[in-house]
Design a protein around this motif. Structure first.
Motif, PDB file in Angstrom:
ATOM      1  N   ASP A  66       0.829  -1.196   0.000  1.00 52.96           N
ATOM      2  CA  ASP A  66       0.000   0.000   0.000  1.00 52.96           C
ATOM      3  C   ASP A  66       0.878   1.267   0.000  1.00 52.96           C
ATOM      4  N   SER A  67       0.609   2.199  -0.848  1.00 51.26           N
ATOM      5  CA  SER A  67       1.253   3.511  -1.000  1.00 51.26           C
ATOM      6  C   SER A  67       2.757   3.557  -0.683  1.00 51.26           C
ATOM      7  N   PRO A  68       3.560   2.861  -1.529  1.00 48.60           N
ATOM      8  CA  PRO A  68       5.015   2.923  -1.330  1.00 48.60           C
ATOM      9  C   PRO A  68       5.575   4.325  -1.617  1.00 48.60           C
ATOM     10  N   LEU A  69       6.719   4.594  -0.976  1.00 48.04           N
ATOM     11  CA  LEU A  69       7.395   5.885  -1.143  1.00 48.04           C
ATOM     12  C   LEU A  69       8.839   5.635  -1.570  1.00 48.04           C
ATOM     13  N   ALA A  70       9.229   6.181  -2.717  1.00 51.39           N
ATOM     14  CA  ALA A  70      10.622   6.079  -3.168  1.00 51.39           C
ATOM     15  C   ALA A  70      11.389   7.287  -2.633  1.00 51.39           C
ATOM     16  N   LEU A  71      12.546   7.033  -2.062  1.00 54.56           N
ATOM     17  CA  LEU A  71      13.419   8.104  -1.581  1.00 54.56           C
ATOM     18  C   LEU A  71      14.693   8.066  -2.406  1.00 54.56           C
ATOM     19  N   VAL A  72      14.968   9.146  -3.108  1.00 55.43           N
ATOM     20  CA  VAL A  72      16.105   9.201  -4.024  1.00 55.43           C
ATOM     21  C   VAL A  72      17.224  10.004  -3.371  1.00 55.43           C
ATOM     22  N   LEU A  73      18.427   9.444  -3.366  1.00 57.21           N
ATOM     23  CA  LEU A  73      19.576  10.161  -2.811  1.00 57.21           C
ATOM     24  C   LEU A  73      20.207  11.050  -3.892  1.00 57.21           C
ATOM     25  N   LEU A  74      20.196  12.335  -3.598  1.00 60.42           N
ATOM     26  CA  LEU A  74      20.776  13.313  -4.521  1.00 60.42           C
ATOM     27  C   LEU A  74      22.234  13.539  -4.151  1.00 60.42           C
ATOM     28  N   ASP A  75      23.087  13.935  -5.070  1.00 61.13           N
ATOM     29  CA  ASP A  75      22.714  14.191  -6.448  1.00 61.13           C
ATOM     30  C   ASP A  75      22.938  12.977  -7.347  1.00 61.13           C
ATOM     31  N   GLY A  76      23.775  12.048  -6.885  1.00 64.23           N
ATOM     32  CA  GLY A  76      24.262  10.988  -7.781  1.00 64.23           C
ATOM     33  C   GLY A  76      23.183  10.127  -8.412  1.00 64.23           C
ATOM     34  N   ALA A  77      22.091   9.852  -7.670  1.00 61.34           N
ATOM     35  CA  ALA A  77      21.092   8.890  -8.168  1.00 61.34           C
ATOM     36  C   ALA A  77      20.026   9.538  -9.045  1.00 61.34           C
ATOM     37  N   LYS A  78      20.171  10.849  -9.308  1.00 59.60           N
ATOM     38  CA  LYS A  78      19.116  11.584 -10.008  1.00 59.60           C
ATOM     39  C   LYS A  78      18.783  10.996 -11.392  1.00 59.60           C
ATOM     40  N   TYR A  79      19.800  10.737 -12.186  1.00 58.96           N
ATOM     41  CA  TYR A  79      19.551  10.267 -13.562  1.00 58.96           C
ATOM     42  C   TYR A  79      18.999   8.843 -13.540  1.00 58.96           C
ATOM     43  N   PHE A  80      19.647   7.993 -12.750  1.00 64.96           N
ATOM     44  CA  PHE A  80      19.214   6.595 -12.623  1.00 64.96           C
ATOM     45  C   PHE A  80      17.777   6.530 -12.099  1.00 64.96           C
ATOM     46  N   ALA A  81      17.480   7.275 -11.039  1.00 65.96           N
ATOM     47  CA  ALA A  81      16.146   7.210 -10.427  1.00 65.96           C
ATOM     48  C   ALA A  81      15.089   7.714 -11.393  1.00 65.96           C
ATOM     49  N   HIS A  82      15.424   8.727 -12.168  1.00 66.07           N
ATOM     50  CA  HIS A  82      14.459   9.235 -13.155  1.00 66.07           C
ATOM     51  C   HIS A  82      14.073   8.118 -14.119  1.00 66.07           C
ATOM     52  N   ASP A  83      15.076   7.442 -14.686  1.00 67.77           N
ATOM     53  CA  ASP A  83      14.790   6.364 -15.650  1.00 67.77           C
ATOM     54  C   ASP A  83      14.055   5.212 -14.971  1.00 67.77           C
ATOM     55  N   LEU A  84      14.507   4.858 -13.764  1.00 72.68           N
ATOM     56  CA  LEU A  84      13.897   3.722 -13.057  1.00 72.68           C
ATOM     57  C   LEU A  84      12.436   4.010 -12.701  1.00 72.68           C
ATOM     58  N   LEU A  85      12.197   5.168 -12.121  1.00 75.34           N
ATOM     59  CA  LEU A  85      10.847   5.470 -11.627  1.00 75.34           C
ATOM     60  C   LEU A  85       9.852   5.698 -12.762  1.00 75.34           C
ATOM     61  N   THR A  86      10.354   6.162 -13.914  1.00 74.03           N
ATOM     62  CA  THR A  86       9.419   6.322 -15.027  1.00 74.03           C
ATOM     63  C   THR A  86       9.173   4.982 -15.724  1.00 74.03           C
ATOM     64  N   THR A  87       9.974   3.971 -15.416  1.00 72.33           N
ATOM     65  CA  THR A  87       9.783   2.641 -16.019  1.00 72.33           C
ATOM     66  C   THR A  87       8.949   1.730 -15.115  1.00 72.33           C
ATOM     67  N   ILE A  88       9.035   1.925 -13.801  1.00 67.08           N
ATOM     68  CA  ILE A  88       8.272   1.086 -12.866  1.00 67.08           C
ATOM     69  C   ILE A  88       6.780   1.360 -13.076  1.00 67.08           C
ATOM     70  N   ASP A  89       6.041   0.268 -13.274  1.00 65.81           N
ATOM     71  CA  ASP A  89       4.630   0.410 -13.616  1.00 65.81           C
ATOM     72  C   ASP A  89       3.755   0.324 -12.361  1.00 65.81           C
ATOM     73  N   LEU A  90       3.986   1.247 -11.424  1.00 64.50           N
ATOM     74  CA  LEU A  90       3.235   1.259 -10.163  1.00 64.50           C
ATOM     75  C   LEU A  90       3.095   2.708  -9.716  1.00 64.50           C
ATOM     76  N   PRO A  91       2.032   3.039  -8.992  1.00 66.32           N
ATOM     77  CA  PRO A  91       1.984   4.383  -8.416  1.00 66.32           C
ATOM     78  C   PRO A  91       2.929   4.461  -7.219  1.00 66.32           C
ATOM     79  N   LEU A  92       3.963   5.257  -7.341  1.00 70.12           N
ATOM     80  CA  LEU A  92       4.953   5.427  -6.266  1.00 70.12           C
ATOM     81  C   LEU A  92       5.050   6.913  -5.960  1.00 70.12           C
ATOM     82  N   ASP A  93       4.970   7.297  -4.698  1.00 71.17           N
ATOM     83  CA  ASP A  93       5.293   8.678  -4.363  1.00 71.17           C
ATOM     84  C   ASP A  93       6.813   8.800  -4.360  1.00 71.17           C
ATOM     85  N   VAL A  94       7.328   9.990  -4.585  1.00 72.19           N
ATOM     86  CA  VAL A  94       8.780  10.182  -4.667  1.00 72.19           C
ATOM     87  C   VAL A  94       9.194  11.373  -3.815  1.00 72.19           C
ATOM     88  N   ASP A  95      10.245  11.183  -3.042  1.00 70.87           N
ATOM     89  CA  ASP A  95      10.843  12.294  -2.316  1.00 70.87           C
ATOM     90  C   ASP A  95      12.357  12.188  -2.450  1.00 70.87           C
TER      91      ASP A  95
END
Ligand code: IMP
Ligand code: MG
Length: 181
Positions: free
Chosen positions: A32-61
């Motif tokens: 239920d309502s998962p939350l992705a936490l992205v560590l900046l700055d290094g993971a920004k590009y990877f997380a963008h590609d990953l989170l736009t590919t994951i086929d689930l509603p994920l909140d992001v911070d």
């Protein structure tokens, strides 16, 4: 080219992202309502590609963390986990996303802080795991690929703020390191 060799091409990176995305989707689809936490700055590009590919509603911070000085870990980790973020984490299923598991100091410091926020669960995902003895052992649930113990740049990884925008990941040439000192 700033790298003495390319170790992961843009095509390979996208294949890794696709596989991680499938693994994460199946691990989180019942939660239920998962939350992705992205560590900046290094993971920004990877997380963008990953989170736009994951086929689930994920909140992001996002959390800004740093431990690197030039090409070495400083040994101390600073990050900006604040009260509103801690409140957002309480009771949630967390997916912590970082670019690379190197010494393990960053992930272990973040895990320690995350636990004090009382999430329902924490899973971690890194694109790269350096092949050497980590200073802190962290249990990482989703690993993109192991990489050699060299200083890498590209696809979000930087050297003093440079080279993040390379579409591939490569080993930074020695002369580039010396030029900046
Ligand atoms: P750790 O705390 O030593 O595990 O390292 C974590 C952080 O250091 C990563 O999130 C990266 O931002 C940075 N880092 C570690 N190795 C490299 C590298 O080879 N190139 C660029 N940044 C790195
Ligand atoms: Mg980082």
């Amino acid at each position: 080219m700033p790298c003495r060799k390319v170790i992961l091409t843009s095509e390979t990176l996208q294949q890794i992202v696709q596989r991680l995305s499938r693994e994460i989707t199946s691990a989180f689809e019942q939660l239920d309502s998962p939350l992705a936490l992205v560590l900046l700055d290094g993971a920004k590009y990877f997380a963008h590609d990953l989170l736009t590919t994951i086929d689930l509603p994920l909140d992001v911070d996002y959390i800004k963390a740093s431990s690197y000085c030039g090409t070495r870990s400083c040994g101390t980790v600073t990050f900006d986990g604040d009260r509103p973020l801690a409140d957002a984490i309480r009771g949630r299923h967390i997916l912590l996303i970082d670019d690379i598991y190197d010494t393990g100091l960053t992930l272990s410091a973040l895990m320690k802080w995350l636990k004090t926020c009382e999430p329902a669960s924490i899973r971690t995902c890194v694109l790269l795991e350096k092949q050497h003895t980590h200073t802190r052992q962290v249990s990482v649930d989703f690993v993109g690929t192991p990489v050699e113990d060299a200083f890498l740049v590209g696809y979000g990884l930087d050297y003093n703020g440079q080279y993040r925008d390379l579409p591939y990941i490569g080993v930074l040439s020695e002369e580039r390191i010396q030029k900046n000192h």
